[in-house]
Design a protein around this motif. Structure first.
Motif, PDB file in Angstrom:
ATOM      1  N   ALA A 116       0.780  -1.251   0.037  1.00 13.59           N
ATOM      2  CA  ALA A 116       0.006   0.068  -0.132  1.00 13.59           C
ATOM      3  C   ALA A 116       0.929   1.313  -0.045  1.00 13.59           C
ATOM      4  O   ALA A 116       1.926   1.186   0.690  1.00 13.59           O
ATOM      5  CB  ALA A 116      -0.783   0.070   1.074  1.00 13.59           C
ATOM      6  N   VAL A 117       0.383   2.235  -0.703  1.00 14.48           N
ATOM      7  CA  VAL A 117       1.259   3.627  -0.742  1.00 14.48           C
ATOM      8  C   VAL A 117       0.622   4.416   0.552  1.00 14.48           C
ATOM      9  O   VAL A 117      -0.523   4.519   0.672  1.00 14.48           O
ATOM     10  CB  VAL A 117       0.751   4.323  -2.110  1.00 14.48           C
ATOM     11  N   ASP A 118       1.570   5.088   1.264  1.00 13.97           N
ATOM     12  CA  ASP A 118       1.376   5.766   2.316  1.00 13.97           C
ATOM     13  C   ASP A 118       0.812   7.322   1.947  1.00 13.97           C
ATOM     14  O   ASP A 118       1.633   7.798   0.996  1.00 13.97           O
ATOM     15  CB  ASP A 118       2.450   5.832   3.363  1.00 13.97           C
ATOM     16  N   VAL A 119      -0.422   7.682   2.601  1.00 17.83           N
ATOM     17  CA  VAL A 119      -0.749   8.944   2.101  1.00 17.83           C
ATOM     18  C   VAL A 119      -1.070   9.777   3.288  1.00 17.83           C
ATOM     19  O   VAL A 119      -1.320   9.264   4.435  1.00 17.83           O
ATOM     20  CB  VAL A 119      -2.055   8.752   1.263  1.00 17.83           C
ATOM     21  N   VAL A 120      -0.987  11.207   3.133  1.00 18.96           N
ATOM     22  CA  VAL A 120      -1.418  12.065   4.214  1.00 18.96           C
ATOM     23  C   VAL A 120      -2.458  12.854   3.549  1.00 18.96           C
ATOM     24  O   VAL A 120      -2.265  13.393   2.386  1.00 18.96           O
ATOM     25  CB  VAL A 120      -0.207  12.760   4.672  1.00 18.96           C
ATOM     26  N   VAL A 121      -3.464  13.380   4.060  1.00 13.21           N
ATOM     27  CA  VAL A 121      -4.500  14.465   3.646  1.00 13.21           C
ATOM     28  C   VAL A 121      -4.050  15.681   3.700  1.00 13.21           C
ATOM     29  O   VAL A 121      -3.638  16.203   4.934  1.00 13.21           O
ATOM     30  CB  VAL A 121      -5.806  13.895   4.502  1.00 13.21           C
ATOM     31  N   GLU A 122      -4.120  16.353   2.780  1.00 11.39           N
ATOM     32  CA  GLU A 122      -3.617  17.736   2.525  1.00 11.39           C
ATOM     33  C   GLU A 122      -4.721  18.472   3.058  1.00 11.39           C
ATOM     34  O   GLU A 122      -5.942  18.687   2.390  1.00 11.39           O
ATOM     35  CB  GLU A 122      -3.034  18.221   1.249  1.00 11.39           C
ATOM     36  N   LEU A 123      -4.388  19.280   4.153  1.00 10.59           N
ATOM     37  CA  LEU A 123      -5.366  20.342   4.418  1.00 10.59           C
ATOM     38  C   LEU A 123      -5.069  21.783   3.856  1.00 10.59           C
ATOM     39  O   LEU A 123      -3.888  22.275   3.947  1.00 10.59           O
ATOM     40  CB  LEU A 123      -5.408  20.590   6.012  1.00 10.59           C
TER      41      LEU A 123
END
Length: 420
Positions: free
Chosen positions: A165-172
């Motif tokens: 799985a690709v690690d992601v962060v939600v951009e605020l």
């Protein structure tokens, strides 16, 4: 990993001595030629060895002092030699903006990449899946900022047969009128829900870029950063980070990293260790314009001071009137997207003596000429070298593929290869 020292010097690299053609970069560096007397042609961009080392050490100690991890933005230089030195000075990894940059990083052995953008390019995601699957030690994190983007990533990764799985962060997003990023907390939650519904993506944190806060000042930037850290804390309580061992909270360009450090220090303990990731990149070379005025070290001088590391040398090729001169450096050579070069010193074409550029101002740039205004009594002749400081380092490196690294006495000790 490419061996940059064995690359041949030839016509591809501007300003290098014509008689060095055919030597390797390593062989030329070993000769320790002088920038002014060693056969270099003008214009020539020089990078100060002492200032680069000073800046690397300063940000290393700053990050340590404030409990921050550090992934400097590599788009500023695209210079693997500088990446290596940043990593040697404690950097967690290197930040990228687009897939090409990430490919350059991987070609030069970078093991941790933070891509500060949503990645929806099918070909790039296929490449990423192969990189992750081939190297269990490779860590990659990127933004997501839309449900549609999550759908496109999931579709491309499933088609590629991605095993990891690709690690992601939600951009605020930094507010209405800002650049990318989800504008509201509810919108962020919808994106996080979309990630959770996939098997190809893993939510590991939240991130954004405070430099795009509209009308940015300390209070506005601080308020947005508190929204970011508040989102991380709220989502931790809601068990949104259950699939990761480490929560990523990331921000930080080169203008407000003091405020990032301040607000990140307020983040309460979460259920998992937190990677507080700063991404400033322009600090390596700093500048004589944009960031010299905006650097956080101006606001907190006890933390230290960055040093401008670039100087562009060009030669006076015309002196048509007592008030006007032209040198042979223009838009092709100097960063000019924000401010014009700043005349700093003159090297006398007859004696080699270096003196302050008193009464001398760069007023414009053509493709290959700098327009120079000279006040009454200014000492400047055809054949003299004019040394100028540059504004905004982000557009300096990309105009030069091989940059002399120069000590204070003019000795060239290495050459910095860029890959734009």
């Amino acid at each position: 990993m490419p061996d940059l020292a064995n690359e041949r010097v030839d016509h591809r690299f501007k300003a290098l001595p014509p008689d060095a053609e055919g030597l390797t970069v390593g062989e030329l560096a070993a000769q320790r030629r002088n920038l002014f007397t060693g056969g270099f042609t003008t214009p020539v961009l020089a990078l100060s060895a002492e200032s680069v080392e000073h800046n690397l050490r300063l940000l290393e100690t700053y990050a340590e002092r404030h409990g921050l991890a550090f992934a400097p933005h590599g788009k500023t230089s695209m210079a693997p030699q500088l990446f290596d030195r940043q990593l040697a000075h404690g950097a967690w990894g290197i930040t990228a903006a687009v897939p090409h940059q990430a490919r350059v990083y991987r070609a030069h052995g970078i093991a941790r990449i933070f891509l500060a953008n949503e990645l929806v390019d099918t070909a790039a995601l296929r490449w990423l899946a192969a990189e992750l699957d081939a190297d269990p030690g490779f860590r990659f994190v990127c933004y997501v900022d839309s449900v549609r983007g999550v759908e496109l990533m999931d579709e491309a990764l499933r088609a590629a047969g991605a095993a990891r799985a690709v690690d992601v962060v939600v951009e605020l997003g930094a507010g209405e009128g800002a650049r990318t990023g989800v504008r509201t907390e509810d919108g962020c939650a919808a994106v996080a829900d979309a990630v959770a519904a996939t098997t190809t993506l893993r939510l590991v944190g939240v991130a954004g870029y405070e430099g795009e806060v509209p009308g940015a000042d300390s209070e506005r930037v601080r308020a947005w950063l508190r929204r970011l850290t508040g989102l991380a804390a709220e989502w931790d309580k809601a068990s949104r980070f259950a699939e990761t061992d480490e929560i990523v909270v990331s921000a930080g360009g080169s203008a407000w990293f003091d405020t990032v450090a301040e607000v990140f220090a307020e983040l309460p303990a979460l259920s998992r260790p937190v990677l507080k990731l700063l991404r400033s990149g322009a600090y390596v070379s700093h500048d004589d314009g944009h960031y010299r005025k905006l650097t956080p070290f101006n606001r907190v001088p006890e933390e230290g001071a960055l040093e401008p590391a670039f100087r562009l040398w060009s030669q006076v090729v015309s002196r048509p009137t007592p008030e006007q001169a032209f040198t042979n450096a223009g838009k092709r050579d100097a960063a000019y997207d924000l401010h014009l070069p700043e005349a700093q010193v003159v090297r006398d074409g007859r004696t080699g003596e270096i003196r302050p550029a008193e009464g001398i101002t760069v007023t414009g740039l053509s493709d290959q000429h700098a327009w120079v205004r000279t006040e009454a009594g200014a000492d400047l002749e055809v054949g003299d070298w004019l040394g100028t400081g540059l504004s905004h380092p982000c557009t300096s490196f990309d105009k030069w593929q091989l940059i002399p690294l120069v000590e204070a006495d003019g000795t060239v000790v290495d050459y910095i290869r860029t890959f734009f």
